[in-house]
Design a protein around this motif. Structure first.
Motif, short mmCIF file in Angstrom:
data_model
loop_
_atom_site.label_atom_id
_atom_site.label_comp_id
_atom_site.label_asym_id
_atom_site.label_seq_id
_atom_site.Cartn_x
_atom_site.Cartn_y
_atom_site.Cartn_z
N HIS A 75 1.16 -1.31 -0.20
CA HIS A 75 -0.22 0.19 0.38
C HIS A 75 1.30 0.93 -0.02
O HIS A 75 2.06 1.35 -0.24
N HIS A 76 0.09 2.22 -0.06
CA HIS A 76 1.02 3.42 -0.39
C HIS A 76 2.31 3.78 0.77
O HIS A 76 3.41 4.72 0.48
N GLY A 77 1.36 3.78 2.27
CA GLY A 77 2.32 3.56 3.10
C GLY A 77 4.15 2.73 2.76
O GLY A 77 4.89 3.62 3.48
N GLU A 78 3.43 1.53 2.57
CA GLU A 78 4.33 0.84 2.40
C GLU A 78 5.12 1.13 1.36
O GLU A 78 6.35 0.96 1.37
N LEU A 79 5.06 1.85 0.26
CA LEU A 79 6.33 2.09 -1.10
C LEU A 79 6.35 3.50 -0.14
O LEU A 79 8.46 3.35 -0.27
N VAL A 80 6.04 3.87 0.92
CA VAL A 80 7.10 5.35 1.08
C VAL A 80 8.00 5.04 1.70
O VAL A 80 8.90 5.20 1.91
N ALA A 81 8.08 3.94 2.71
CA ALA A 81 8.62 3.69 4.06
C ALA A 81 9.77 2.66 3.10
O ALA A 81 11.03 2.73 3.44
N SER A 82 9.95 1.74 2.06
CA SER A 82 10.83 1.04 1.20
C SER A 82 11.19 2.57 0.44
O SER A 82 12.73 2.40 0.35
N ALA A 83 10.73 3.40 -0.14
CA ALA A 83 11.60 4.34 -0.59
C ALA A 83 12.48 5.09 0.59
O ALA A 83 13.58 5.48 0.03
N LEU A 84 11.95 5.16 1.57
CA LEU A 84 12.36 6.31 2.07
C LEU A 84 13.86 5.10 2.81
O LEU A 84 15.48 5.83 3.52
N ALA A 85 13.61 4.11 2.55
CA ALA A 85 14.54 3.29 3.60
C ALA A 85 15.56 2.99 2.28
O ALA A 85 16.87 2.50 2.23
N GLY A 86 15.39 3.56 0.79
CA GLY A 86 16.71 3.24 -0.12
C GLY A 86 17.63 3.65 -0.30
O GLY A 86 17.85 4.48 0.75
N ARG A 87 18.41 3.74 -0.87
CA ARG A 87 19.61 4.45 -1.41
C ARG A 87 19.71 6.12 -1.23
O ARG A 87 21.14 6.98 -1.46
N HIS A 88 18.27 6.57 -1.35
CA HIS A 88 18.32 8.08 -1.83
C HIS A 88 17.21 8.79 -0.98
O HIS A 88 16.31 9.17 -1.54
N PRO A 89 16.83 8.88 0.23
CA PRO A 89 15.80 9.01 1.26
C PRO A 89 16.04 10.16 1.24
O PRO A 89 14.72 11.17 0.98
#
Length: 183
Positions: free
Chosen positions: A61-75
């Motif tokens: 869901h969008h919250g999970e996508l946001v969390a994954s992106a923020l945990a990625g290489r370029h938050p």
């Protein structure tokens, strides 16, 4: 009430893909303009609609996508443009923001006829979304400063195609795109 909506394309990204190193510098350059458009849309009470890949995570869901992106290489490229509580969110699985998504229905419910597109990637998802919007009879605007690319030559060609073949308006510095309904 405005008939214009801002569509923020694929700005939630972990940058853990083969084109990431080519994409990141362009995202850094586009980020201030994406933020500016989000701020202008919010000030005009225009809908801000984030449409983002689900990266094959069909239970996300969008919250999970946001969390994954923020945990990625370029938050630092994600946090400034992450959806707020007033943003709308549509998950997509392919390049176009329309393909297999409820975006067309949502825009109809909102009375939107004009889309301002920003995000990534100019020569892929932005281009295909502009085409799908055009064939659905939406007016389309794109700010060349608020789109990021992998290949600069293809991005320039994509912007020319949007302007020439899809009647997209390329937003110039000082242009106002939010606030009043278009005729």
């Amino acid at each position: 009430m405005t008939d214009t909506a801002l569509v923020v394309i694929d700005m939630l990204n972990t940058y853990e893909h083969e084109d990431a190193d080519a994409l990141v510098p362009s995202v850094r350059e586009a980020l201030p303009s994406v933020r500016r458009l989000i701020g202008q849309a919010r000030s005009a009470s225009a809908p801000v609609i984030h449409v983002n890949d689900n990266f094959g995570r069909w239970r996300s869901h969008h919250g999970e996508l946001v969390a994954s992106a923020l945990a990625g290489r370029h938050p630092e490229l994600v946090e400034p443009v992450a959806p707020d509580e007033d943003s709308l969110f549509v998950v997509k699985a392919r390049h176009s923001t329309f393909y297999g998504t409820p975006l067309d229905y949502l825009l109809g419910q909102l009375g939107v006829r004009h889309l301002v597109l920003c995000g990534q990637v100019t020569e892929q998802c932005v281009l295909y979304s502009a085409l799908d919007a055009h064939i659905r009879h939406f007016d389309v605007s794109v700010d060349p400063r608020a789109v990021a690319h992998i290949d600069p030559e293809l991005a320039d060609a994509a912007l020319r195609m949007m302007e020439t073949n899809m009647s997209a308006v390329l937003i110039r510095p000082g242009d106002s795109v939010f606030g009043t309904a278009r005729a």
